[in-house]
Scaffold this active site. Structure first.
Site: not given
Lengths: 76, 255
Positions: B95, B156, B182-183, B204-205
């Site tokens: 990635k 994040g 993301a996000g 993830n986050t």
């Protein structure tokens, strides 16, 4: 006497940005063992050159070498 | 089934491994997420904690590893990290992340394109994290990216897919899989991306920082599956004028 001195000889290398004292003649594999690191999950750059895992055992460290020990950590 | 390069995946939810409170929570959450592809980062070994080894906690037979180049600020740094990842992980999957500005962590499109081209030529399977720019997606695809990873909102931030209009164009045009990355702050955000036709999402986050990461992972898995099923089922057209669901005839007796 001479042999004893040789055995005790130390040298300085740079390991992850910090000076580290190791036994003269120490191999990379020895260093990883001393640091309690699993050679299968650590990659080593020696003076900016990646060392192949197969060479860990044969690579004899020399004074002043700059080592980076890198591994996977959590990330997104 | 999702196919990227020569590899197929049943799960369309990719998991991140950062920010978890403990290795055990990470393991349990990844398990609950059903993810088959997981990302990892590369950092200096903390010599004071030699046992802190993520590879001791993850089964390489269970997960397909996607190392990232997080922290790289230009193509040169990303390529150095890519080579380290290949050496430590015995994988050529990557990635690609090139984020010069730590405040926004937005990807540098020019360095990302440059690095993608060089890494593909060097035999890497490259999945670049990118701005939601449809033209850039085509350019990355042209130089050999195995998938494109447009951002929903900055890493994040938990804001969801703020780039919706652009991601829709990317999906419409892409010949390679589109993994929205993301996000994502809530399962509904992931479902929305999947309903648009995204091939997968990377989360993830939102999972790692949830009150109960394991249950949140399950919720994301369900949302991704629901969103994908909805996309495959064909969503009805949107309109501004109301259209009654109940018959408009047969009301004579009321009037």
């Amino acid at each position: 006497m001479r042999r004893l001195w040789k055995r005790a000889a130390r040298m300085k290398i740079i390991c992850n940005g910090k000076e580290q004292e190791v036994a003269a003649g120490c191999t990379l594999l020895h260093l990883l063992a001393d640091l309690q690191l699993d050679p299968d999950t650590v990659v080593v750059e020696c003076d900016k050159k990646i060392i192949s895992r197969a060479d860990y055992e044969g690579l004899v460290l020399t004074a002043g070498q700059d080592l980076e020990l890198i591994r996977f950590v959590g990330g997104g | 089934m999702l196919k990227i390069a020569d590899k197929t995946f049943r799960s369309r939810l990719f998991g991140g491994t950062g920010k978890f409170a403990s290795a055990q929570v990470m393991k349990d959450a990844l398990d609950a997420s059903g993810a088959e592809m997981i990302t990892v980062a590369l950092r200096r070994v903390d010599l004071a904690n030699p046992d802190d080894d993520i590879m001791a906690n993850l089964d390489r037979n269970k997960y397909w590893f996607l190392p990232n180049t997080a922290g790289a600020r230009n193509a040169e740094e990303a390529i150095r990290l890519a080579n380290l990842a290949r050496a430590v992980g015995n994988t050529n999957w990557l990635k690609l992340e090139v984020t010069p500005d730590p405040r926004t962590l937005l990807p540098d499109p020019i360095e990302t394109l440059k690095a993608t081209e060089l890494l593909v030529k060097d035999g890497f399977i490259v999945l670049p994290y990118m701005n939601a720019d449809p033209i850039l997606a085509l350019r990355l695809q042209d130089v050999g990216a195995a998938a494109v990873m447009p951002l929903g909102s900055p890493i994040g931030t938990n804001q969801g897919v703020l780039t919706r209009f652009l991601v829709e164009i990317i999906i419409e045009q892409a010949r390679v899989p589109v993994v929205v990355d993301a996000g994502f702050g809530a399962p509904s955000h992931a479902a929305a991306a999947m309903e648009m036709g995204a091939d997968a999402v990377l989360v993830n986050t939102a999972i790692a920082v949830a009150g109960d990461p394991v249950r949140m992972a399950k919720a994301f898995a369900q949302a991704v599956e629901a969103g994908r099923t909805a996309y495959e089922s064909g969503l009805g057209a949107q309109g501004k004028k109301a259209a009654a669901s109940s018959p408009e005839v047969g009301l004579d007796f009321l009037r």
